[in-house]
Design an enzyme around this catalytic site. Structure first.
Site, PDB file in Angstrom:
ATOM      1  N   LYS A 175      -2.503  -1.183   8.425  1.00  0.00           N
ATOM      2  CA  LYS A 175      -2.368  -1.885   9.695  1.00  0.00           C
ATOM      3  C   LYS A 175      -1.282  -1.247  10.579  1.00  0.00           C
ATOM      4  O   LYS A 175      -1.317  -1.368  11.796  1.00  0.00           O
ATOM      5  CB  LYS A 175      -2.023  -3.351   9.470  1.00  0.00           C
ATOM      6  CG  LYS A 175      -3.014  -4.129   8.609  1.00  0.00           C
ATOM      7  CD  LYS A 175      -4.135  -4.722   9.399  1.00  0.00           C
ATOM      8  CE  LYS A 175      -5.046  -5.665   8.642  1.00  0.00           C
ATOM      9  NZ  LYS A 175      -5.600  -5.196   7.373  1.00  0.00           N
TER      10      LYS A 175
HETATM   11  C1  LIG Z   1      -6.875  -5.150   6.805  1.00  0.00           C
HETATM   12  C2  LIG Z   1      -7.080  -4.389   5.551  1.00  0.00           C
HETATM   13  C3  LIG Z   1      -8.356  -3.923   5.161  1.00  0.00           C
HETATM   14  C4  LIG Z   1      -9.610  -4.237   5.943  1.00  0.00           C
HETATM   15  O1  LIG Z   1      -9.678  -3.559   7.164  1.00  0.00           O
HETATM   16  P1  LIG Z   1     -10.696  -4.063   8.318  1.00  0.00           P
HETATM   17  O2  LIG Z   1     -10.395  -3.221   9.485  1.00  0.00           O
HETATM   18  O3  LIG Z   1     -10.352  -5.512   8.531  1.00  0.00           O
HETATM   19  O4  LIG Z   1     -12.068  -3.894   7.800  1.00  0.00           O
HETATM   20  C5  LIG Z   1      -8.453  -3.178   4.005  1.00  0.00           C
HETATM   21  N1  LIG Z   1      -7.363  -2.918   3.244  1.00  0.00           N
HETATM   22  C6  LIG Z   1      -6.124  -3.357   3.574  1.00  0.00           C
HETATM   23  C7  LIG Z   1      -4.983  -3.060   2.682  1.00  0.00           C
HETATM   24  C8  LIG Z   1      -5.933  -4.096   4.743  1.00  0.00           C
HETATM   25  O5  LIG Z   1      -4.702  -4.547   5.056  1.00  0.00           O
END
Ligand SMILES: *Cc1c(COP(=O)(O)O)cnc(C)c1O
Length: 500
Positions: free
Chosen positions: A115
């Site tokens: 993120k």
């Molecule tokens: C948010 C997240 C995901 C999923 O990503 P999306 O864009 O919501 O599909 C996968 N792995 C981790 C560690 C995340 O924080």
């Protein structure tokens, strides 16, 4: 570049407007009206470092930003100090076992989850947009989080001018490490509040505030308006295009790809469908992708959708070892379907209405065929996730987190199914130490109550060092201990605006 809403053809906005608004008034998502074809620029792009590539791509989409503004955002977001290396991402070849796979590590940022790639820059995009559109106003970012997003948003918005951020998390719904990460957050403009209840309580509480005209009017008198940092904001998707291009050119530079027309596969552990959608958009701009492999945990709503064309959220919700993928409504799928149905606003709105009213919808055969030509979907439960973590460590000396393990497992399902040995980039989305106790358990080690004990044990057993950001949490002082009931969230909002 203009942006349109997926649900209403009359809505057209500029980049800075869509970044400020997040979502279109009628509930649709903003998408660019076109995608430039970059194939002719590949030779050039292959020579760029990460920041150059980011500037180049952003300048195509943020056409109401100046070059200086874009450069400033990129510099602030992806500095080597923040990502612990010259380049913010790393591509690790794991081809020893005969699989042609490369892990794209997206978790070297301040909060140890992917993120950060978007939330380190979104605040700067928003700050720039605010200056253009809103003069001296202040954006109050409200976030309801089940863990990773809250911390990444806090860290991204920390001390960014003209912004304040308030994060609500469910009191008993986040991991101890995630709670501590948020409670110890530094910065003058940040606020954190626990909510009695689960994630849905926090989420619905925040939604109620967003639509509360009384509180909005009161804020407006003081030059403050609400904004959101979740992954439906275009300003969070755009930064995610960069690393798919970057990893492709990195494969070319290291000679794993002989030419700039060779294809790759991309595997993404998926929740809200944002990260994998960014890969699809990169392909729309010319990135040669053979297959997008969509990996889900036990919440396999997308796996079923890709194989049947029926999206059905009416099912049991599982709490898993990969919590950031525990989701039954993948919001960004709307953007993919908009593209696959020929940008037909009416058809798309129909499906989305069915989803909110009945909890399910079915796409037609032609959309289903297009979907299946592009995507492979698979799912992996917690038992298999643990087995993959253990096997990766013993056979490939690679310590991976549960989300990444889900992706590796689904990649293997695809391989078994297709025998397709095309070079494959697997998005690795979290530092294993963020989920130290799950990982310890997976590799058959006893776990302690104290998370910091678990860190040390995992370090000893794996020989991989834990990131300082996580280790140092132990010494940080707790700043935020407020717990609010669901109907006290408005007071919490007003408390972070001392001028009101
Ligand atoms: C948010 C997240 C995901 C999923 O990503 P999306 O864009 O919501 O599909 C996968 N792995 C981790 C560690 C995340 O924080």
């Amino acid at each position: 570049m203009e942006y349109q809403s997926t649900r209403d053809p009359s809505v057209k906005m500029s980049a800075s407007q869509v970044i400020m608004q997040g979502i279109s008034p009628e509930g649709g998502l903003f998408v660019p009206v076109s995608f430039p074809d970059l194939k002719a620029s590949f030779e050039n792009m292959a020579k760029m470092d990460y920041q150059e590539l980011a500037r180049f791509l952003f300048s195509l989409f943020l056409t109401d930003f100046t070059q200086e503004e874009i450069e400033d955002c990129v510099k602030k977001a992806y500095s080597p100090e923040k990502f612990g290396g010259k380049e913010p991402v790393r591509l690790v070849p794991l081809t020893g076992t005969g699989e042609n796979k490369y892990l794209l590590e997206l978790w070297h940022g301040p909060t140890c989850a992917f993120k950060d790639m978007a939330l380190q820059i979104l605040p700067h995009f928003l700050g720039t947009a605010l200056k253009k559109q809103a003069g001296d106003q202040t954006a109050l970012i409200l976030v309801a989080t089940s863990g990773d997003t809250g911390k990444a948003a806090l860290e991204g918005f920390k001390d960014v001018e003209h912004t304040r951020i308030l994060v609500f998390y469910p009191k008993n719904g986040v991991s101890p490490m995630q709670q501590l990460q948020m409670q110890t957050q530094e910065g003058e403009n940040v606020f954190v509040c626990a909510v009695e209840g689960n994630f849905d309580d926090a989420q619905s509480g925040v939604k109620a505030i967003f639509t509360d005209e009384q509180i909005k009017a009161r804020l407006k008198e003081h030059g403050v308006f609400f904004s959101s940092a979740n992954s439906i904001n275009w300003g969070r998707l755009l930064p995610q295009l960069v690393y798919y291009f970057y990893s492709y050119f990195e494969l070319y530079r290291t000679k794993a790809l002989p030419s700039l027309s060779d294809r790759i596969n991309i595997v993404v552990p998926t929740g809200n469908f944002g990260n994998i959608l960014a890969a699809y958009y990169a392909a729309r701009m010319g990135l040669p992708v053979k297959k997008f492999i969509c990996a889900s945990n036990a919440n396999r709503v997308l796996t079923d959708f890709i194989s049947t064309g029926v999206y059905d959220r009416r099912r049991e919700f599982y709490t898993t070892a990969s919590p950031s993928m525990d989701i039954l409504i993948s919001s960004n799928l709307e953007r993919l379907l908009f593209a696959l149905c020929g940008e037909n606003h009416q058809t798309l709105s129909g499906w989305m209405n069915e989803l909110s009213q009945k909890g399910c919808y079915q796409v037609g055969d032609s959309v289903k065929e297009k979907l299946q030509a592009l995507f492979f979907g698979g799912s992996c439960d917690d038992v298999r996730t643990a087995a993959v973590i253990q096997e990766m460590l013993s056979k490939e000396q690679y310590l991976c987190d549960p989300h990444t393990a889900v992706a590796v497992d689904v990649y293997r399902q695809y391989l078994a199914n297709s025998q397709d040995n095309t070079p494959t980039v697997i998005a690795s989305t979290a530092d294993p130490y963020k989920f130290a106790s799950s990982v310890l358990q997976a590799i058959g080690q006893p776990k302690e109550k104290d998370e910091f004990e678990n860190l040390i044990r995992l370090e000893e057993f794996s020989g991989v060092k834990a990131p300082l950001q996580i280790k140092q949490l132990k010494e940080k002082s707790v700043r935020f201990t407020e717990v609010a009931s669901k109907d006290q969230l408005r007071q919490a909002v007003l408390r972070c605006l001392p001028q009101i």
